[in-house]
Design an enzyme around this catalytic site. Structure first.
Site, short mmCIF file in Angstrom:
data_model
loop_
_atom_site.label_atom_id
_atom_site.label_comp_id
_atom_site.label_asym_id
_atom_site.label_seq_id
_atom_site.Cartn_x
_atom_site.Cartn_y
_atom_site.Cartn_z
N ASP A 4 64.80 10.10 -69.79
CA ASP A 4 65.65 9.03 -70.35
C ASP A 4 64.78 8.01 -71.07
O ASP A 4 65.29 7.07 -71.69
CB ASP A 4 66.54 8.40 -69.27
CG ASP A 4 65.76 7.72 -68.17
OD1 ASP A 4 64.53 7.84 -68.14
OD2 ASP A 4 66.41 7.07 -67.31
N SER A 5 63.44 8.21 -71.03
CA SER A 5 62.54 7.40 -71.86
C SER A 5 62.87 7.59 -73.34
O SER A 5 62.37 6.83 -74.18
CB SER A 5 61.08 7.76 -71.59
OG SER A 5 60.87 9.16 -71.71
N ASP A 27 66.91 14.63 -67.56
CA ASP A 27 66.95 13.38 -66.78
C ASP A 27 68.38 12.84 -66.73
O ASP A 27 69.00 12.64 -67.79
CB ASP A 27 66.05 12.36 -67.51
CG ASP A 27 65.24 11.52 -66.57
OD1 ASP A 27 65.40 11.66 -65.34
OD2 ASP A 27 64.42 10.72 -67.07
N LYS A 74 66.69 15.64 -63.08
CA LYS A 74 65.85 14.67 -62.37
C LYS A 74 66.65 13.40 -62.17
O LYS A 74 67.44 13.02 -63.04
CB LYS A 74 64.58 14.37 -63.19
CG LYS A 74 63.69 13.30 -62.55
CD LYS A 74 62.35 13.16 -63.24
CE LYS A 74 62.33 12.20 -64.39
NZ LYS A 74 62.77 10.80 -64.07
N GLU A 81 66.35 9.28 -60.12
CA GLU A 81 65.44 8.30 -59.52
C GLU A 81 65.97 7.80 -58.19
O GLU A 81 67.17 7.57 -58.05
CB GLU A 81 65.27 7.09 -60.48
CG GLU A 81 64.66 7.46 -61.81
CD GLU A 81 64.51 6.28 -62.76
OE1 GLU A 81 64.83 5.12 -62.36
OE2 GLU A 81 64.07 6.50 -63.90
N GLU A 105 55.54 7.81 -60.08
CA GLU A 105 55.15 6.99 -61.24
C GLU A 105 54.54 5.66 -60.78
O GLU A 105 55.13 4.95 -59.96
CB GLU A 105 56.39 6.73 -62.12
CG GLU A 105 56.06 5.87 -63.33
CD GLU A 105 57.16 5.85 -64.40
OE1 GLU A 105 58.17 6.57 -64.26
OE2 GLU A 105 56.99 5.09 -65.38
O1 KIV Z 1 61.97 9.36 -68.60
C1 KIV Z 1 60.80 9.74 -68.50
O2 KIV Z 1 60.10 10.02 -69.49
C2 KIV Z 1 60.25 9.86 -67.15
C3 KIV Z 1 58.78 10.10 -67.04
C4 KIV Z 1 58.05 8.83 -67.25
C5 KIV Z 1 58.41 10.74 -65.76
O3 KIV Z 1 60.95 9.74 -66.21
#
Ligand code: KIV
Length: 265
Positions: free
Chosen positions: A34-35, A73, A103, A105, A172
């Site tokens: 989600d970055s 994500d 993924k 969090e 992280e």
């Molecule tokens: O969203 C992302 O890119 C991440 C990484 C920093 C692990 O969660």
């Protein structure tokens, strides 16, 4: 790979062309993080990105990834409201693309959600330490687990996620010794970002490691190349060449028969 002591490589990618490059380089896992809210969409945090936007990028990445495992994500508020929504959104990634895992969090507080997703047959990657979706609660992007109670909580959260069925855990911005302890305490692999060399694998945001993103890089990033500079120089050269009519050159142009041309005139 963990049991064989082989380090796992993971990078983020957000579109078809980058996914192809990452795949061809032999990277084991591609995270459509989600970055992308920051790197691709220009937001200040990961909070605004939506499920539809994530699905759009995950589909493009999957078209470029022939070999690497693609992890999608789950964005902010796509899994926190209820297990039902978490399942529906996780399922969307697998139904609408060829991603093979999701993924999310968090630790203890989302363990039952992880269990429900895994029970539906969807592999889950956990994410502990600095969890950017909780940036306001954490008071900024800071190293996590530095004092005794925070470190104990992180270790307990890691065990809890493994027990709930997560097959892999991203750590992280965690102190190196704590990441080592977590890695040694789990049967599942840890993938570190700012978590030192003892994790079972490493992940970086591709825009950071390629020097594509013009922000100040965090300490843990190694910039392997400065693409921002190379691209800026190429764009400047293009502008100058068009202005000077030196581009396009004869090698970039198509000809036609003199006879046809004469008739046109
Ligand atoms: O969203 C992302 O890119 C991440 C990484 C920093 C692990 O969660």
């Amino acid at each position: 790979m963990k049991t064989e002591g082989k380090p796992i490589t993971m990078l983020t990618a957000y579109d078809y062309s980058m996914a192809r490059l990452v795949d061809e380089a032999g990277i084991d896992m591609i995270l459509v993080g989600d970055s992308l809210a920051n790197t691709m969409l220009g937001y200040d945090s990961t909070l605004p990105v939506t499920m539809d936007e994530m699905v759009h990028h995950v589909k493009a990445v999957c078209r470029g990834a022939e070999r690497a495992m693609v992890v999608a994500d789950l964005p902010f508020m796509s899994y926190q409201v209820s297990k039902k929504e978490a399942l529906r959104n996780s399922g969307r990634f697998l139904k609408e693309s060829t991603a093979s895992a999701v993924k999310l969090e968090g630790g203890l507080e989302i363990a039952e959600t992880v269990r429900a997703i895994v029970n539906a047959g969807i592999p889950v990657v956990g994410h502990l330490g600095l969890t950017p979706q909780s940036v306001h609660q954490m008071g900024g992007y800071k190293v996590q687990g530095k004092d005794e109670s925070a470190a104990k909580k992180l270790l307990a959260d890691a065990r809890c996620l493994e027990e709930a069925g997560a097959f892999c855990l991203v750590l992280e911005c965690v102190p190196t010794p704590l990441a080592k302890l977590v890695t040694e305490s789990l049967g599942i692999p840890t993938i570190g970002i700012g978590a030192g060399p003892h994790c079972d694998g490493q992940v970086l945001v591709i825009h950071d490691m390629l020097g594509l993103y013009p922000r100040q890089s965090p300490k843990f990033v190694k910039k392997y190349v400065n693409l921002h500079e190379s691209i800026a120089a190429s764009l400047k050269q293009y502008k100058e060449e068009v202005a000077a009519r030196t581009f396009p050159g004869p090698e970039h142009c198509f000809s036609m028969s003199e006879e046809v041309l004469k008739k046109l005139y």
